[in-house]
Design an enzyme around this catalytic site. Sequence first.
Site, PDB file in Angstrom:
ATOM      1  N   CYS A  65      16.236  14.375  17.987  1.00 31.87           N
ATOM      2  CA  CYS A  65      16.760  14.297  16.633  1.00 31.87           C
ATOM      3  C   CYS A  65      15.554  14.312  15.698  1.00 31.87           C
ATOM      4  CB  CYS A  65      17.676  13.086  16.420  1.00 31.87           C
ATOM      5  SG  CYS A  65      16.911  11.451  16.464  1.00 31.87           S
ATOM      6  N   GLY A  66      15.749  14.044  14.436  1.00 31.88           N
ATOM      7  CA  GLY A  66      14.638  14.107  13.499  1.00 31.88           C
ATOM      8  C   GLY A  66      13.478  13.219  13.903  1.00 31.88           C
ATOM      9  N   ILE A  69      14.552   8.468  17.327  1.00 27.47           N
ATOM     10  CA  ILE A  69      14.969   7.070  17.437  1.00 27.47           C
ATOM     11  C   ILE A  69      16.482   6.946  17.595  1.00 27.47           C
ATOM     12  CG2 ILE A  69      15.032   4.830  16.269  1.00 27.47           C
ATOM     13  CD1 ILE A  69      12.353   5.710  14.881  1.00 27.47           C
ATOM     14  N   GLY A  70      17.225   7.533  16.676  1.00 29.01           N
ATOM     15  CA  GLY A  70      18.680   7.376  16.683  1.00 29.01           C
ATOM     16  C   GLY A  70      19.332   7.873  17.954  1.00 29.01           C
ATOM     17  N   HIS A  98       6.848   4.038  35.778  1.00 28.86           N
ATOM     18  CA  HIS A  98       7.088   2.603  35.747  1.00 28.86           C
ATOM     19  C   HIS A  98       8.538   2.240  35.442  1.00 28.86           C
ATOM     20  CE1 HIS A  98       2.676   1.139  35.097  1.00 28.86           C
ATOM     21  NE2 HIS A  98       2.761   2.132  35.970  1.00 28.86           N
ATOM     22  N   ARG A 132       7.162  -2.569  43.022  1.00 27.23           N
ATOM     23  CA  ARG A 132       7.354  -3.701  42.120  1.00 27.23           C
ATOM     24  C   ARG A 132       8.129  -3.322  40.858  1.00 27.23           C
ATOM     25  NH1 ARG A 132       2.141  -1.902  40.723  1.00 27.23           N
ATOM     26  NH2 ARG A 132       1.720  -1.952  38.481  1.00 27.23           N
TER      27      ARG A 132
END
Length: 145
Positions: A65-66, A69-70, A98, A132
Site C-alpha cells: 500500500c502507500g 503499514i495499513g 527469525h 529456538r
Amino acid sequence: MRIAIASDHAAIDLKAELRDWMIEQGHEVADLGPETTDSVDYPDYGYKLASVVADGTAERGVALCGSGIGISIAVNRNPACRSALVSEPLSAELARSHNDANVIAMGARLTGSDMAKACLEAFLSTDFLGDRHQRRVDKLSNPEM
C-alpha cells in the site's frame, strides 16, 4: 513457489512490476488486485491476501500500500499470517529466518522499485531457522502459550 500479491490503489504500479519480476524468476503468482488506480480500501485486499496464505493456496504473500503499514495490519489480523513491514533486505531476511514471516509488506510511496525487488529477493530466498525461534513463532499465533 506459489506467491499471492495484493495492493491498494497507491501501490498498483509497484504491484505490477513486482508481479512481473517474480514471474520472470520462475514463481507462480496470483495477483489479487486491484486492477486500476480507482480508490479502494487496503483492508479488503489485506484480508483477501491473508486468506489465501492462511489456507495454503499461496506459500507466501506480498502486501503493498502507500506506506505498507495499513495493509500489513490487515494481514496480521489473521492468526495464521505473519506479515513483516520491511524497507531494506536485512529486515526481510531476518523476518524470514527469525520470525517465519509468510507475508512481506512494503510501502510504494517509501520504497523504490529496485529496493523492493532486493527485499523481495531476500524474503523469498531465506529459510526459517526454526530451533529456538520456533517457540517464539508459535506464540505469535497462540498468545495463551
